[in-house]
Design a protein around this motif. Structure first.
Motif, PDB file in Angstrom:
ATOM      1  N   TYR A 299       0.797  -1.237   0.000  1.00  0.00           N
ATOM      2  CA  TYR A 299       0.000   0.000   0.000  1.00  0.00           C
ATOM      3  C   TYR A 299       0.828   1.284   0.000  1.00  0.00           C
ATOM      4  O   TYR A 299       0.257   2.375   0.042  1.00  0.00           O
ATOM      5  CB  TYR A 299      -0.935   0.008   1.218  1.00  0.00           C
ATOM      6  N   GLY A 300       2.159   1.163  -0.036  1.00  0.00           N
ATOM      7  CA  GLY A 300       3.000   2.349  -0.030  1.00  0.00           C
ATOM      8  C   GLY A 300       3.241   2.870   1.375  1.00  0.00           C
ATOM      9  O   GLY A 300       2.733   2.342   2.363  1.00  0.00           O
ATOM     10  N   SER A 301       3.997   3.953   1.472  1.00  0.00           N
ATOM     11  CA  SER A 301       4.339   4.500   2.789  1.00  0.00           C
ATOM     12  C   SER A 301       3.133   5.101   3.497  1.00  0.00           C
ATOM     13  O   SER A 301       3.104   5.199   4.727  1.00  0.00           O
ATOM     14  CB  SER A 301       5.432   5.564   2.648  1.00  0.00           C
ATOM     15  N   ASP A 302       2.117   5.489   2.742  1.00  0.00           N
ATOM     16  CA  ASP A 302       0.875   6.020   3.329  1.00  0.00           C
ATOM     17  C   ASP A 302      -0.308   5.276   2.708  1.00  0.00           C
ATOM     18  O   ASP A 302      -0.795   5.647   1.637  1.00  0.00           O
ATOM     19  CB  ASP A 302       0.760   7.524   3.065  1.00  0.00           C
ATOM     20  N   PRO A 303      -0.801   4.221   3.398  1.00  0.00           N
ATOM     21  CA  PRO A 303      -1.913   3.438   2.830  1.00  0.00           C
ATOM     22  C   PRO A 303      -3.159   4.268   2.528  1.00  0.00           C
ATOM     23  O   PRO A 303      -3.975   3.867   1.694  1.00  0.00           O
ATOM     24  CB  PRO A 303      -2.190   2.404   3.928  1.00  0.00           C
ATOM     25  N   ARG A 304      -3.299   5.443   3.178  1.00  0.00           N
ATOM     26  CA  ARG A 304      -4.464   6.298   2.893  1.00  0.00           C
ATOM     27  C   ARG A 304      -4.514   6.694   1.426  1.00  0.00           C
ATOM     28  O   ARG A 304      -5.603   6.885   0.859  1.00  0.00           O
ATOM     29  CB  ARG A 304      -4.395   7.577   3.731  1.00  0.00           C
ATOM     30  N   MET A 312     -13.541   0.751   5.889  1.00  0.00           N
ATOM     31  CA  MET A 312     -14.581   0.034   6.607  1.00  0.00           C
ATOM     32  C   MET A 312     -15.951   0.513   6.131  1.00  0.00           C
ATOM     33  O   MET A 312     -16.117   1.659   5.703  1.00  0.00           O
ATOM     34  CB  MET A 312     -14.409   0.207   8.111  1.00  0.00           C
ATOM     35  N   VAL A 313     -16.919  -0.368   6.225  1.00  0.00           N
ATOM     36  CA  VAL A 313     -18.179  -0.153   5.518  1.00  0.00           C
ATOM     37  C   VAL A 313     -19.021   0.967   6.112  1.00  0.00           C
ATOM     38  O   VAL A 313     -19.727   1.660   5.395  1.00  0.00           O
ATOM     39  CB  VAL A 313     -18.979  -1.481   5.470  1.00  0.00           C
ATOM     40  N   ASN A 314     -18.958   1.180   7.451  1.00  0.00           N
ATOM     41  CA  ASN A 314     -19.711   2.282   8.056  1.00  0.00           C
ATOM     42  C   ASN A 314     -19.095   2.679   9.396  1.00  0.00           C
ATOM     43  O   ASN A 314     -18.200   1.994   9.914  1.00  0.00           O
ATOM     44  CB  ASN A 314     -21.206   1.950   8.203  1.00  0.00           C
ATOM     45  N   LEU A 315     -19.587   3.768   9.948  1.00  0.00           N
ATOM     46  CA  LEU A 315     -18.996   4.306  11.182  1.00  0.00           C
ATOM     47  C   LEU A 315     -19.278   3.416  12.387  1.00  0.00           C
ATOM     48  O   LEU A 315     -18.463   3.350  13.307  1.00  0.00           O
ATOM     49  CB  LEU A 315     -19.517   5.718  11.436  1.00  0.00           C
ATOM     50  N   ARG A 342     -12.921   6.353   7.936  1.00  0.00           N
ATOM     51  CA  ARG A 342     -13.066   4.983   8.433  1.00  0.00           C
ATOM     52  C   ARG A 342     -11.756   4.218   8.180  1.00  0.00           C
ATOM     53  O   ARG A 342     -11.747   3.104   7.659  1.00  0.00           O
ATOM     54  CB  ARG A 342     -14.259   4.279   7.770  1.00  0.00           C
ATOM     55  N   TYR A 343     -10.661   4.847   8.613  1.00  0.00           N
ATOM     56  CA  TYR A 343      -9.305   4.367   8.323  1.00  0.00           C
ATOM     57  C   TYR A 343      -8.612   4.023   9.636  1.00  0.00           C
ATOM     58  O   TYR A 343      -8.520   4.859  10.544  1.00  0.00           O
ATOM     59  CB  TYR A 343      -8.545   5.473   7.590  1.00  0.00           C
ATOM     60  N   ILE A 344      -8.110   2.765   9.770  1.00  0.00           N
ATOM     61  CA  ILE A 344      -7.563   2.358  11.059  1.00  0.00           C
ATOM     62  C   ILE A 344      -6.580   1.177  10.969  1.00  0.00           C
ATOM     63  O   ILE A 344      -6.487   0.378  11.891  1.00  0.00           O
ATOM     64  CB  ILE A 344      -8.746   1.991  12.004  1.00  0.00           C
ATOM     65  N   VAL A 362     -13.022  -9.462  15.018  1.00  0.00           N
ATOM     66  CA  VAL A 362     -12.509  -8.131  14.695  1.00  0.00           C
ATOM     67  C   VAL A 362     -13.252  -7.528  13.509  1.00  0.00           C
ATOM     68  O   VAL A 362     -13.813  -6.447  13.580  1.00  0.00           O
ATOM     69  CB  VAL A 362     -10.992  -8.186  14.411  1.00  0.00           C
ATOM     70  N   LEU A 363     -13.250  -8.210  12.373  1.00  0.00           N
ATOM     71  CA  LEU A 363     -13.867  -7.702  11.141  1.00  0.00           C
ATOM     72  C   LEU A 363     -13.382  -6.295  10.810  1.00  0.00           C
ATOM     73  O   LEU A 363     -14.153  -5.402  10.473  1.00  0.00           O
ATOM     74  CB  LEU A 363     -15.397  -7.734  11.242  1.00  0.00           C
ATOM     75  N   GLY A 364     -12.074  -6.111  10.942  1.00  0.00           N
ATOM     76  CA  GLY A 364     -11.463  -4.831  10.621  1.00  0.00           C
ATOM     77  C   GLY A 364      -9.968  -4.999  10.422  1.00  0.00           C
ATOM     78  O   GLY A 364      -9.404  -6.058  10.725  1.00  0.00           O
ATOM     79  N   PRO A 365      -9.287  -3.948   9.952  1.00  0.00           N
ATOM     80  CA  PRO A 365      -7.876  -4.049   9.576  1.00  0.00           C
ATOM     81  C   PRO A 365      -6.928  -3.893  10.767  1.00  0.00           C
ATOM     82  O   PRO A 365      -6.058  -3.017  10.781  1.00  0.00           O
ATOM     83  CB  PRO A 365      -7.711  -2.903   8.577  1.00  0.00           C
ATOM     84  N   VAL A 366      -7.113  -4.703  11.796  1.00  0.00           N
ATOM     85  CA  VAL A 366      -6.208  -4.694  12.938  1.00  0.00           C
ATOM     86  C   VAL A 366      -5.752  -6.127  13.213  1.00  0.00           C
ATOM     87  O   VAL A 366      -6.529  -7.067  13.093  1.00  0.00           O
ATOM     88  CB  VAL A 366      -6.867  -4.077  14.189  1.00  0.00           C
ATOM     89  N   LEU A 367      -4.485  -6.266  13.578  1.00  0.00           N
ATOM     90  CA  LEU A 367      -3.907  -7.595  13.750  1.00  0.00           C
ATOM     91  C   LEU A 367      -3.085  -7.659  15.039  1.00  0.00           C
ATOM     92  O   LEU A 367      -1.996  -7.081  15.119  1.00  0.00           O
ATOM     93  CB  LEU A 367      -3.017  -7.942  12.555  1.00  0.00           C
TER      94      LEU A 367
END
Length: 497
Positions: A299-304, A312-315, A342-344, A362-367
């Motif tokens: 995703y590069g140095s800044d995945p944003r 993520m699909v919603n708040l 919705r970036y984390i 979790v269902l999110g981008p955390v490991l």
């Protein structure tokens, strides 16, 4: 009298559906009742029984995906920020196409009655198992893979039944696209798409379908309870805390690449992604560093700024993951939290078994990365938890893989990779504690079929079976006992009845 032809796609579009781009209205339980009645009439008329009909519907699914690939890419981009065409096509559309093509190639074989073993009494008869369609089934899709989770089970249902599909309202653009497209391609009397909210689903389930297929852990118990009230059989494929063991004897670079891809694609919104890593203490620092390098490579140095990284699909779901993250462990990679986007994405260490992140899916981008001293500790840790949907193991030692596979219990197991076992059409996929039933390929066909036992007997020979008739005498009982001992592999008295 033959059945009237199904309305043409064009006529159905003009009279029953809105145009692409216009808002779709929600479907309420009363409307669902009407749709189910129409589908049941079509099923009872035998509309779905012929092989040619089923094949035509399966081929239409493939055609729909090919002709509207751009529409699906656009809808999933709006719902899940899936910007690159690659991720949508590879993780959603190709998976469904593979299922449909596999069913097309094998449907004739699946429909044929299977011969069962015969015994002394039935040696001149036929013992068959016949796959009989259940009727009208309800398929409730999940938001994390909104196309795949609706259409893969639908392939199995098409191979036997009429179906009503309810996509998740959370991924609204994809749901509305399915609502509009399916009437163009599938039989308008046998297959329907409804847009029912989560609160209305239990009421819909209570309409007494012949089977309900569902994939959502949060709502699973409500759906199961609603189905139980009408004794409706169900298949539930729910999530779970999927452990991923990384041994000190493995290719760390390859393991990190495959784990990072599995956890962070689709912004981590997957029931089958690794939920946490259990790694040997000696490789923790190296593994975390290589995982960081993999994320930069992906995703590069800044995945944003990356077009390959979703959101993520919603708040509501974002806030749920954020709250668990802030009360668990120590951030090792990432940790930037931007609510508006919705970036984390985060990798963190020093996590304990009691931390909030270890208590729920979790269902999110955390490991989270946890450490163990040896394989025995890893197996003991996994077995203390609820049985997961998936167990993953990375090791170059076959004995390590074998022990993890045999000494832990899970819906599926995969060594030296992640997620792929859940996409294989030849393998059943489902849970142990994380659900009931399974699907994919022939297993989907079986899920939506009743395995009817059939004994086709003759009346020509009654020289032995007369012993079962009254009046009951000891002599007859002695003969039956003697006859049941003739075979070393005796199946009991029923052999001669």
């Amino acid at each position: 009298m033959s059945n009237p032809p199904s309305p043409s796609p064009g006529r159905w579009f003009k009279t029953q559906r809105t145009r692409l781009g216009e808002p779709c209205l929600k479907t309420y339980p009363l409307e669902c009742t009407d749709l189910m009645k129409r589908a049941r009439v079509a099923f009872k008329a035998g509309r779905t029984l012929k092989e040619a009909f089923r094949l035509a519907q399966l081929e239409a699914v493939v055609q729909m995906l090919e002709e509207h690939e751009c529409d699906f890419v656009d809808a999933l981009g709006r719902d899940l920020h899936k910007q690159p065409r690659f991720e949508t096509v590879a993780s959603e559309l190709i998976v469904v196409k593979n299922e449909a093509l596999y069913a097309i190639n094998n449907l004739k074989k699946w429909m044929q009655p299977q011969h069962a073993e015969r015994n002394l009494s039935t040696s001149l008869d036929e013992c068959l198992v016949f796959s009989e369609p259940l009727g009208v089934v309800l398929i409730i899709g999940a938001w994390c893979s909104p196309v795949q989770m609706c259409l893969v089970p639908l392939v199995g249902a098409i191979a036997a039944n009429c179906a009503i599909i309810s996509p998740s309202e959370i991924t609204a653009h994809t749901a509305e696209l399915l609502h509009r497209l399916i009437p163009f391609y599938l039989d308008n009397e046998c297959f329907y798409v409804i847009l029912a909210g989560a609160n209305a689903l239990p009421e819909v389930v209570e309409l007494k379908f012949d089977h309900v297929f569902f994939t959502n852990r949060e709502e699973g118990s409500r759906i199961a309870q609603a189905a139980a009230r009408t004794l409706t059989p169900i298949a539930l494929v729910l999530g779970g805390k999927n452990p991923c063991y990384v041994d000190q004897h493995c290719e760390i670079a390859i393991a990190a690449q495959r784990i990072a891809w599995a956890r962070f694609h689709n912004a981590g919104q997957s029931m089958v992604a690794p939920d946490y890593i259990l790694c040997h203490t000696d490789v923790k620092a190296q593994l975390v560093q290589v995982l960081k390098c993999c994320l930069m490579q992906f995703y590069g140095s800044d995945p944003r700024e990356s077009r390959s990284y979703g959101r993520m699909v919603n708040l509501d779901l974002f806030n749920r993951v954020r709250d668990m993250l802030w009360r668990s462990g120590k951030v090792a990679v990432g940790g930037q939290v931007i609510e508006a986007e919705r970036y984390i994405p985060t990798i963190f260490t020093e996590v304990t078994e009691l931390d909030p992140i270890m208590q729920k899916d979790v269902l999110g981008p955390v490991l989270p990365v946890l450490t163990v001293n040896n394989l025995d500790d890893a197996i003991a840790f996994i077995n203390k938890q609820e049985k997961p949907l998936c167990v993953y193991a990375y090791s170059s030692n076959r004995k390590v893989i074998s022990r993890l596979m045999t000494e832990t219990s899970s819906g599926s197991f995969c060594s030296n990779d992640s997620i792929l076992q859940s996409l294989m059409v030849a393998l059943p996929f489902g849970g142990v504690a994380s659900g009931m039933g399974s699907y994919h390929g022939h297993y989907s066909f079986d899920t939506f079929s009743h395995r009817k036992s059939c004994l086709l007997r003759s009346t020509r020979f009654d020289c032995v079976t007369y012993l079962r008739y009254p009046p009951y005498e000891d002599r007859n009982l002695s003969l039956m006992t003697w006859a049941s001992t003739l075979s070393q592999k005796s199946q009991g008295w029923c052999q001669i009845l």
